[in-house]
Design a protein around this motif. Structure first.
Motif, PDB file in Angstrom:
ATOM      1  N   THR A 128       0.811  -1.288   0.088  1.00 23.42           N
ATOM      2  CA  THR A 128      -0.075   0.077   0.022  1.00 23.42           C
ATOM      3  C   THR A 128       0.860   1.297  -0.092  1.00 23.42           C
ATOM      4  O   THR A 128       2.106   1.203   0.691  1.00 23.42           O
ATOM      5  N   GLU A 129       0.350   2.228  -0.497  1.00 26.91           N
ATOM      6  CA  GLU A 129       1.192   3.398  -0.614  1.00 26.91           C
ATOM      7  C   GLU A 129       1.483   4.176   0.704  1.00 26.91           C
ATOM      8  O   GLU A 129       2.717   4.575   0.755  1.00 26.91           O
ATOM      9  N   VAL A 136       5.117   3.000   1.939  1.00 24.91           N
ATOM     10  CA  VAL A 136       6.252   3.678   1.091  1.00 24.91           C
ATOM     11  C   VAL A 136       6.175   4.979   0.971  1.00 24.91           C
ATOM     12  O   VAL A 136       7.040   5.632   0.031  1.00 24.91           O
ATOM     13  N   ARG A 137       5.247   5.844   1.400  1.00 24.20           N
ATOM     14  CA  ARG A 137       4.932   7.145   0.964  1.00 24.20           C
ATOM     15  C   ARG A 137       6.623   7.837   1.198  1.00 24.20           C
ATOM     16  O   ARG A 137       6.766   8.670   0.259  1.00 24.20           O
ATOM     17  N   GLY A 138       7.143   7.757   2.290  1.00 25.32           N
ATOM     18  CA  GLY A 138       8.522   8.452   2.272  1.00 25.32           C
ATOM     19  C   GLY A 138       9.483   8.076   1.216  1.00 25.32           C
ATOM     20  O   GLY A 138       9.962   9.075   0.685  1.00 25.32           O
ATOM     21  N   TYR A 139       9.543   6.919   0.780  1.00 23.52           N
ATOM     22  CA  TYR A 139      10.275   6.648  -0.226  1.00 23.52           C
ATOM     23  C   TYR A 139       9.762   7.180  -1.502  1.00 23.52           C
ATOM     24  O   TYR A 139      10.642   7.636  -2.482  1.00 23.52           O
ATOM     25  N   ALA A 188      13.284   7.984  -3.674  1.00 26.07           N
ATOM     26  CA  ALA A 188      13.949   6.704  -4.074  1.00 26.07           C
ATOM     27  C   ALA A 188      13.342   5.692  -4.368  1.00 26.07           C
ATOM     28  O   ALA A 188      13.858   4.598  -5.173  1.00 26.07           O
ATOM     29  N   ILE A 189      11.900   5.574  -4.818  1.00 27.49           N
ATOM     30  CA  ILE A 189      11.242   4.486  -5.609  1.00 27.49           C
ATOM     31  C   ILE A 189      10.489   5.157  -6.444  1.00 27.49           C
ATOM     32  O   ILE A 189       9.844   6.525  -6.058  1.00 27.49           O
ATOM     33  N   ALA A 240      -2.891  -0.692 -10.627  1.00 21.74           N
ATOM     34  CA  ALA A 240      -3.275  -0.295  -9.407  1.00 21.74           C
ATOM     35  C   ALA A 240      -4.657  -0.435  -9.017  1.00 21.74           C
ATOM     36  O   ALA A 240      -5.487   0.010  -9.525  1.00 21.74           O
ATOM     37  N   PHE A 241      -4.983  -0.511  -7.631  1.00 23.84           N
ATOM     38  CA  PHE A 241      -6.412  -0.543  -7.348  1.00 23.84           C
ATOM     39  C   PHE A 241      -6.636   0.073  -5.886  1.00 23.84           C
ATOM     40  O   PHE A 241      -5.600  -0.092  -5.250  1.00 23.84           O
TER      41      PHE A 241
END
Length: 84
Positions: free
Chosen positions: A33-34, A37-40, A45-46, A54-55
């Protein structure tokens, strides 16, 4: 309370962190889920790929045997899930 290396929650956290670091290093693809990894994503970074596939997360589904009496623990779990 200290968390030891053999704690299942610690092991799960380590595995997730390894997956994130693999993606950051450009050596893999992860599906999460977003929020995780929101910080990345914000730092660059990604990057998101396959946006067309996506859903939106629609929530959890809980299943149990029809007609079976629900335990107080199950009722508490359902109530807790509704509030997260």
């Amino acid at each position: 309370m200290a968390i030891s290396d053999d704690c299942p929650h610690y092991q799960c956290w380590l595995e997730c962190e390894r997956q994130y670091q693999t993606a950051v290093a450009g050596m893999g693809v992860i599906q999460v889920t977003e929020e995780r990894v929101r910080g990345y994503l914000t730092s660059g970074a990604i990057h998101r790929i396959l946006d067309d596939r996506a859903f939106e997360f629609e929530g959890y589904y809980l299943c149990w045997i029809a007609g079976r009496k629900m335990s107080p623990a199950m009722r508490a779990f359902i109530d807790w899930m509704r509030n997260i």
